[in-house]
Design a protein around this motif. Structure first.
Motif, PDB file in Angstrom:
ATOM      1  N   SER B  82      46.493  39.148  36.212  1.00 43.18           N
ATOM      2  CA  SER B  82      47.309  40.337  36.404  1.00 43.18           C
ATOM      3  C   SER B  82      47.636  40.530  37.887  1.00 43.18           C
ATOM      4  N   SER B  83      46.646  40.255  38.739  1.00 45.59           N
ATOM      5  CA  SER B  83      46.848  40.399  40.177  1.00 45.59           C
ATOM      6  C   SER B  83      47.913  39.413  40.682  1.00 45.59           C
ATOM      7  N   PHE B  86      51.390  40.346  39.471  1.00 48.19           N
ATOM      8  CA  PHE B  86      51.956  41.440  40.263  1.00 48.19           C
ATOM      9  C   PHE B  86      52.532  40.891  41.566  1.00 48.19           C
ATOM     10  N   ALA B 112      46.555  43.802  32.422  1.00 48.97           N
ATOM     11  CA  ALA B 112      45.593  44.835  32.829  1.00 48.97           C
ATOM     12  C   ALA B 112      45.193  45.685  31.631  1.00 48.97           C
ATOM     13  N   VAL B 153      41.829  51.267  36.972  1.00 44.47           N
ATOM     14  CA  VAL B 153      42.814  50.347  36.396  1.00 44.47           C
ATOM     15  C   VAL B 153      43.727  51.100  35.432  1.00 44.47           C
ATOM     16  N   GLY B 156      46.160  52.966  37.284  1.00 48.42           N
ATOM     17  CA  GLY B 156      47.106  51.997  37.842  1.00 48.42           C
ATOM     18  C   GLY B 156      48.169  51.632  36.819  1.00 48.42           C
ATOM     19  N   LEU B 160      52.052  52.161  37.023  1.00 43.61           N
ATOM     20  CA  LEU B 160      52.954  51.018  36.844  1.00 43.61           C
ATOM     21  C   LEU B 160      54.082  51.365  35.877  1.00 43.61           C
ATOM     22  N   TRP B 187      46.611  47.524  43.142  1.00 43.94           N
ATOM     23  CA  TRP B 187      46.359  46.526  42.096  1.00 43.94           C
ATOM     24  C   TRP B 187      45.441  45.421  42.630  1.00 43.94           C
ATOM     25  N   HIS B 188      45.810  44.844  43.785  1.00 46.83           N
ATOM     26  CA  HIS B 188      44.997  43.764  44.366  1.00 46.83           C
ATOM     27  C   HIS B 188      43.626  44.278  44.785  1.00 46.83           C
ATOM     28  N   ASP B 191      41.290  44.397  41.867  1.00 41.52           N
ATOM     29  CA  ASP B 191      40.800  43.057  41.529  1.00 41.52           C
ATOM     30  C   ASP B 191      39.691  42.647  42.490  1.00 41.52           C
TER      31      ASP B 191
END
Lengths: 138, 208
Positions: B82-83, B86, B112, B153, B156, B160, B187-188, B191
């Motif tokens: 997912s990271s 993105f 995610a 998450v 997030g 999103l 997001w990053h 992770d």
């Protein structure tokens, strides 16, 4: 690759020039190659600790724990560099300064908590025998 | 006479302020970075809790009894993919390709959502087995740390979806680009926190 994309955008260096046409999308040196490199490195650094734990590769527990923590730290650096694009020059170094400040405080919070609480536990009254055996009996 | 004298004095006087506002290149990104650093403290406190309480099983299940390692590996892979997805969406945005950006964002969101779904399933399973957060100090700290991350998450994903609607409606405007960049950092960052969670809480927890 970081050098080339930086020099290709001289306006990013001069705040007054960036003034008028700031599109808000200048992520420094983001590239597909960078993301894929980060992904491969992260995948390797994730796979090794899983393998160590699932296949009981190293017999010494403490050594395994140290390896896992070291690989985790390495993977965090990989994520910082390849996904979050951290470097010492972004935002004139303020990003890095905030990060270093955070790291210092996190080390103090984590290190001191573990240190103090470990001693606290070690100096506790011993557990009474009728409860002591239940700790391992789940 | 007086006014000219006043003006000369004024121009000769030293200036104690900037005549031109120092304009940060992107104040929002730096501000959001500082928010992320403060979020680091929340997680640092929860990690410290887990480090201290991780061995207090209260005669209940230990990490070895509750952790499903293959499931954890799938979860970790979902979040990592997912990271990266993105990141690819951000590259499409830099090339002004709105539809590709939306498509990659959707993939990142679905991955995610899969992560959150598996985590909720794991939590329900644990509570059903009697290994809920009220069972022991270890499980309290476990649910608090992993749950806080999962909640991040989840929010997030909501953020999103909001931005995908925005981009769909107004396109890749300067505001939307800035917002997507902030969300990308978020997001990053999540992770990155997950690396700490699966390494320290799960894998080291299973060993100790």
């Amino acid at each position: 690759m970081s050098r080339s994309s930086r020099s290709a955008e001289p306006r990013a260096m001069d705040p007054r020039q960036a003034h008028g046409h700031d599109r808000g999308d200048r992520v420094p040196h983001a590239s597909l190659k960078g993301y894929l490199t980060g992904f491969v490195l992260a995948a390797i650094l994730t796979a090794i600790p899983f393998w160590l734990v699932m296949d009981h590769v190293v017999h010494d527990k403490d050594v395994t724990i140290l390896i896992i923590l070291a690989l985790g730290a390495a993977q965090i650096v990989v994520h910082m560099v390849f996904f979050l694009h951290m470097n010492t020059t972004s935002e004139n170094g303020w990003n890095m300064l905030a990060l270093i400040f955070t790291l210092v405080l996190v080390v103090i919070v984590l290190g001191a908590s573990i240190w103090v609480m470990y001693n606290e536990n070690a100096n506790m009254m011993p557990m009474s025998p009728q409860y002591a055996h239940r700790k391992t009996s789940w | 006479m007086n006014t000219t004298a006043g003006e000369t004095v004024k121009s000769a006087a030293p200036a104690f302020y900037c005549t031109e506002e120092p304009h940060p290149q992107n104040g929002a990104l730096l501000g959001f970075w500082i928010y992320l650093m403060s979020d680091c403290f929340i997680f640092a406190a929860l990690f410290a809790c887990n480090a201290v309480l991780g061995g207090s099983y209260a005669a209940g299940p230990s990490a070895k009894d509750v952790v499903d390692l293959p499931g954890l590996a799938i979860n970790t892979a979902l979040l990592l993919l997912s990271s990266v997805t993105f990141g690819v969406a951000m590259l499409a945005m830099a090339k002004d390709r709105g539809r590709a950006t939306l498509a990659w964002l959707a993939v990142a969101g679905v991955l995610a959502a899969g992560f959150v779904g598996l985590e909720i399933r794991e939590f329900i399973h644990m509570v059903a087995e009697g290994a809920g957060p009220d069972r022991s100090a270890f499980l309290s700290s476990f649910f608090t740390l992993v749950g806080t991350h999962g909640l991040h998450v989840t929010f997030g994903i909501i953020w999103l979806i909001t931005l995908m609607v925005q981009v769909g409606k107004y396109g890749l405007t300067a505001d939307n680009r800035r917002r997507l960049n902030c969300l990308g950092m978020f997001w990053h960052f999540l992770d990155l926190i997950w690396v700490g969670v699966f390494s320290f809480v799960y894998l080291v927890g299973v060993l100790r």
